[in-house]
Scaffold this motif. Structure first.
Motif, PDB file in Angstrom:
ATOM      1  N   VAL A 105     -13.258   9.504  -8.518  1.00 58.55           N
ATOM      2  CA  VAL A 105     -13.378   8.287  -7.484  1.00 58.55           C
ATOM      3  C   VAL A 105     -14.054   7.149  -7.966  1.00 58.55           C
ATOM      4  O   VAL A 105     -15.392   7.285  -8.011  1.00 58.55           O
ATOM      5  N   SER A 107     -15.531   4.124  -6.257  1.00 58.52           N
ATOM      6  CA  SER A 107     -15.574   3.343  -4.789  1.00 58.52           C
ATOM      7  C   SER A 107     -16.107   1.707  -5.232  1.00 58.52           C
ATOM      8  O   SER A 107     -16.210   1.536  -6.344  1.00 58.52           O
ATOM      9  N   GLN A 108     -15.871   1.053  -3.999  1.00 59.99           N
ATOM     10  CA  GLN A 108     -16.303  -0.511  -4.128  1.00 59.99           C
ATOM     11  C   GLN A 108     -17.869  -0.613  -4.733  1.00 59.99           C
ATOM     12  O   GLN A 108     -18.147  -1.344  -5.380  1.00 59.99           O
ATOM     13  N   LYS A 111     -17.779  -0.068  -8.465  1.00 64.13           N
ATOM     14  CA  LYS A 111     -17.006  -0.914  -9.185  1.00 64.13           C
ATOM     15  C   LYS A 111     -17.569  -1.854 -10.139  1.00 64.13           C
ATOM     16  O   LYS A 111     -17.289  -2.014 -11.414  1.00 64.13           O
ATOM     17  N   VAL A 143      -8.954   7.553  -8.901  1.00 64.61           N
ATOM     18  CA  VAL A 143      -8.900   6.908  -7.527  1.00 64.61           C
ATOM     19  C   VAL A 143      -9.466   5.508  -7.580  1.00 64.61           C
ATOM     20  O   VAL A 143     -10.830   5.680  -7.937  1.00 64.61           O
ATOM     21  N   GLN A 145     -11.023   2.237  -5.053  1.00 65.69           N
ATOM     22  CA  GLN A 145     -10.866   1.882  -3.868  1.00 65.69           C
ATOM     23  C   GLN A 145     -10.974   0.177  -3.894  1.00 65.69           C
ATOM     24  O   GLN A 145     -11.602  -0.399  -4.583  1.00 65.69           O
ATOM     25  N   ASP A 147     -10.793  -3.605  -2.670  1.00 64.15           N
ATOM     26  CA  ASP A 147     -11.548  -4.805  -1.999  1.00 64.15           C
ATOM     27  C   ASP A 147     -10.738  -5.941  -1.713  1.00 64.15           C
ATOM     28  O   ASP A 147     -10.291  -6.355  -2.768  1.00 64.15           O
ATOM     29  N   ASP A 156      -8.212  -3.865   2.633  1.00 68.30           N
ATOM     30  CA  ASP A 156      -9.583  -3.916   1.994  1.00 68.30           C
ATOM     31  C   ASP A 156     -10.034  -2.535   2.399  1.00 68.30           C
ATOM     32  O   ASP A 156      -9.906  -1.989   3.545  1.00 68.30           O
ATOM     33  N   GLY A 157     -10.613  -1.858   1.320  1.00 66.08           N
ATOM     34  CA  GLY A 157     -11.091  -0.403   1.479  1.00 66.08           C
ATOM     35  C   GLY A 157     -10.109   0.489   1.493  1.00 66.08           C
ATOM     36  O   GLY A 157     -10.497   1.880   1.280  1.00 66.08           O
ATOM     37  N   ALA A 158      -8.878   0.466   1.037  1.00 73.04           N
ATOM     38  CA  ALA A 158      -7.907   1.437   0.920  1.00 73.04           C
ATOM     39  C   ALA A 158      -8.298   1.948  -0.495  1.00 73.04           C
ATOM     40  O   ALA A 158      -8.973   1.569  -1.372  1.00 73.04           O
ATOM     41  N   TRP A 159      -7.808   3.556  -0.583  1.00 69.77           N
ATOM     42  CA  TRP A 159      -8.020   4.196  -1.636  1.00 69.77           C
ATOM     43  C   TRP A 159      -6.668   4.455  -2.514  1.00 69.77           C
ATOM     44  O   TRP A 159      -5.663   4.747  -1.741  1.00 69.77           O
ATOM     45  N   ASP A 232      -6.599   6.941   5.312  1.00 72.15           N
ATOM     46  CA  ASP A 232      -7.587   7.387   6.297  1.00 72.15           C
ATOM     47  C   ASP A 232      -7.032   7.008   7.811  1.00 72.15           C
ATOM     48  O   ASP A 232      -7.213   5.955   8.398  1.00 72.15           O
TER      49      ASP A 232
END
Length: 234
Positions: A105, A107-108, A111, A143, A145, A147, A156-159, A232
């Motif tokens: 994963v 994440s932002q 990144k 995965v 995330q 931005d 924004d923030g979706a995975w 989510d």
């Protein structure tokens, strides 16, 4: 004719010394050095040189390899080995106790670090990871995330779950990909394949306020094809 320069270019591209190449084709190093300057070899030796370098005599004589970009050389000499991932392309990954691929994963928060660490097994090993049993075990997934709002309706923030693309000739026009480049890092866009035209990919946003832009193939480090979004509902 471009024979002398082409012999030198191809030898250096293969990281072969004059001594090694000369010994392999049964001539002296000084003779090979002369051929790389301006002396034309006899036909029998020319055939041996072409065979050793893995190219045709016609290409050695008539194609000015000095004028070609690295991509064009790869395309011409390696039959798309680079684009199709047949050259060494390191992908750091993680597995579970049974040796099955896990999904890391990105994440932002990490990144910005991903560009420096994408090929580092320790960096990848420190990422959160999990498995999705309904995905193919024959493919590699990661995965990311998202931005920003350039790819609405994906917010924004979706995975997003993406599939690793080793063969870049399979990049399809109008599909969504995560592209990792030296200049832009992780970019999630709609992609159009312009490789044959100008050695680039055209990246477009679904949000029209963001202008399309091109990325040079030589700056690309990884390509991931969008497969699904994790929602989510909390």
């Amino acid at each position: 004719m471009y024979l002398s320069a082409n012999i030198k270019i191809l030898r250096k591209r293969k990281s072969i010394t004059q001594e090694t190449m000369a010994s392999s084709i049964g001539i002296s190093r000084s003779k090979l050095a002369g051929y790389e300057l301006n002396i034309n070899p006899p036909l029998e030796t020319l055939l041996q040189i072409a065979d050793y370098l893995g190219v045709s005599v016609d290409l050695l004589l008539k194609k000015n390899l000095e004028e070609l970009s690295e991509f064009k050389l790869r395309e011409l000499l390696d039959t798309d080995r680079f684009l199709k991932g047949k050259n060494l392309r390191i992908l750091a990954t993680t597995v579970d106790a049974e040796g099955k691929e896990l999904i890391e994963v990105v994440s932002q928060k990490v990144k910005a670090s991903y560009l420096a660490g994408f090929s580092d097994p320790e960096f990848i090993g420190d990422l959160p990871r999990f498995s999705l049993p309904f995905l193919s075990q024959d493919k590699k997934y990661r995965v990311f995330q998202i931005d920003g709002d350039s790819m609405l309706p994906i917010p924004d923030g979706a995975w997003i779950v993406c599939e690793y693309v080793d063969d870049w000739t399979r990049i399809k026009d109008g599909e969504k990909y995560v592209i990792l480049t030296d200049s832009d890092g992780i970019t999630f866009k709609i992609v159009y394949n312009k490789v044959k035209e100008n050695e680039k990919l055209l990246l477009c946003s679904s949000n029209p306020i963001f202008k399309p832009f091109e990325v040079d193939l030589r700056s690309i480090r990884e390509v991931w094809r969008f497969r699904l979004m994790i929602v989510d509902k909390a």
